[in-house]
Design a protein around this motif. Structure first.
Motif, PDB file in Angstrom:
ATOM      1  N   ARG A  92       0.857  -1.183   0.000  1.00 45.61           N
ATOM      2  CA  ARG A  92       0.000   0.000   0.000  1.00 45.61           C
ATOM      3  C   ARG A  92       0.896   1.238   0.000  1.00 45.61           C
ATOM      4  O   ARG A  92       1.967   1.219   0.614  1.00 45.61           O
ATOM      5  N   PRO A  93       0.499   2.305  -0.676  1.00 47.17           N
ATOM      6  CA  PRO A  93       1.358   3.494  -0.770  1.00 47.17           C
ATOM      7  C   PRO A  93       1.800   4.061   0.577  1.00 47.17           C
ATOM      8  O   PRO A  93       2.919   4.535   0.705  1.00 47.17           O
ATOM      9  N   GLU A  94       0.948   3.993   1.586  1.00 48.65           N
ATOM     10  CA  GLU A  94       1.325   4.563   2.891  1.00 48.65           C
ATOM     11  C   GLU A  94       2.388   3.724   3.603  1.00 48.65           C
ATOM     12  O   GLU A  94       2.990   4.173   4.573  1.00 48.65           O
ATOM     13  N   GLN A  95       2.648   2.517   3.109  1.00 47.27           N
ATOM     14  CA  GLN A  95       3.660   1.649   3.721  1.00 47.27           C
ATOM     15  C   GLN A  95       5.034   1.792   3.069  1.00 47.27           C
ATOM     16  O   GLN A  95       6.000   1.202   3.543  1.00 47.27           O
ATOM     17  N   LEU A  96       5.109   2.556   2.005  1.00 42.39           N
ATOM     18  CA  LEU A  96       6.380   2.704   1.289  1.00 42.39           C
ATOM     19  C   LEU A  96       7.277   3.691   2.013  1.00 42.39           C
ATOM     20  O   LEU A  96       6.808   4.633   2.652  1.00 42.39           O
ATOM     21  N   GLY A  97       8.552   3.496   1.874  1.00 42.02           N
ATOM     22  CA  GLY A  97       9.509   4.419   2.472  1.00 42.02           C
ATOM     23  C   GLY A  97      10.485   4.930   1.435  1.00 42.02           C
ATOM     24  O   GLY A  97      11.384   4.210   1.030  1.00 42.02           O
ATOM     25  N   TYR A  98      10.273   6.138   0.971  1.00 42.29           N
ATOM     26  CA  TYR A  98      11.174   6.741  -0.006  1.00 42.29           C
ATOM     27  C   TYR A  98      12.122   7.680   0.726  1.00 42.29           C
ATOM     28  O   TYR A  98      11.756   8.313   1.714  1.00 42.29           O
ATOM     29  N   TRP A 140       1.682   8.747  -5.060  1.00 45.16           N
ATOM     30  CA  TRP A 140       0.953   7.477  -5.105  1.00 45.16           C
ATOM     31  C   TRP A 140      -0.323   7.539  -4.273  1.00 45.16           C
ATOM     32  O   TRP A 140      -1.353   7.001  -4.671  1.00 45.16           O
ATOM     33  N   ILE A 141      -0.269   8.217  -3.152  1.00 49.28           N
ATOM     34  CA  ILE A 141      -1.470   8.347  -2.316  1.00 49.28           C
ATOM     35  C   ILE A 141      -2.512   9.214  -3.019  1.00 49.28           C
ATOM     36  O   ILE A 141      -3.702   8.900  -3.021  1.00 49.28           O
ATOM     37  N   ALA A 142      -2.067  10.305  -3.657  1.00 48.06           N
ATOM     38  CA  ALA A 142      -2.993  11.161  -4.408  1.00 48.06           C
ATOM     39  C   ALA A 142      -3.600  10.404  -5.588  1.00 48.06           C
ATOM     40  O   ALA A 142      -4.798  10.541  -5.881  1.00 48.06           O
ATOM     41  N   LEU A 143      -2.784   9.604  -6.257  1.00 48.83           N
ATOM     42  CA  LEU A 143      -3.278   8.800  -7.381  1.00 48.83           C
ATOM     43  C   LEU A 143      -4.346   7.823  -6.902  1.00 48.83           C
ATOM     44  O   LEU A 143      -5.399   7.689  -7.517  1.00 48.83           O
TER      45      LEU A 143
END
Length: 153
Positions: free
Chosen positions: A97-103, A114-117
């Motif tokens: 899920r996008p909120e789990q990604l760490g950039y 990704w969250i906005a998309l």
């Protein structure tokens, strides 16, 4: 956004049911009738219909008078509901899920993209119901987006 063949077939099958039976109206529709009407491989469709039944989108009855029908009114079933039953959450990046990604560093803002998309995708897919598609009367917000020539390229 890429939709799998399973999602495409599921949306087409549910839309076909909405156009023919509604929720609890009319006779159940057989898998073979749906497959022919929407040109879906019958064996592939059977597994999709099973998923949709287990997911509460449709109901089924066996026997000579058997078939499938929507579990609730088509006006209450969004495209997002169907997609989630078949593929799970709407947006995944590398299986997360996008909120789990760490950039890190300069790419940090990608998570917000990704969250906005996902939010944009969800807005449309939750707005449009199976009834809208079956009746060919999409919400104004959708028709406005489609009327932009850039949407087609």
């Amino acid at each position: 956004m890429r939709l799998s063949a399973r999602v495409d077939y599921a949306l087409r099958a549910v839309t076909e049911l909405a156009s023919v039976t509604g929720a609890g109206r009319g006779r159940p529709v057989t898998a073979d009738q749906i497959a022919r009407a929407q040109e879906i491989p019958p064996k592939f469709l059977e597994s999709i219909l099973l998923q949709l039944r287990r997911g509460g989108i449709m109901q089924a009855q066996r026997g000579p008078e058997g078939g499938y029908w929507l579990a609730r009114p088509a006006e209450e079933i969004s495209l997002a509901d169907v997609i989630r039953v078949i593929d799970g959450p709407l947006a995944h990046i590398r299986g997360q899920r996008p909120e789990q990604l760490g950039y890190q560093g300069a790419a940090r803002a990608l998570q917000d993209v990704w969250i906005a998309l996902r939010a944009s995708e969800r807005q449309i897919l939750e707005l449009v119901t199976v009834a809208d598609v079956a009746q060919g009367t999409l919400p104004e917000q959708v028709t406005k987006l489609v009327s932009d020539p850039r949407a087609w390229t």
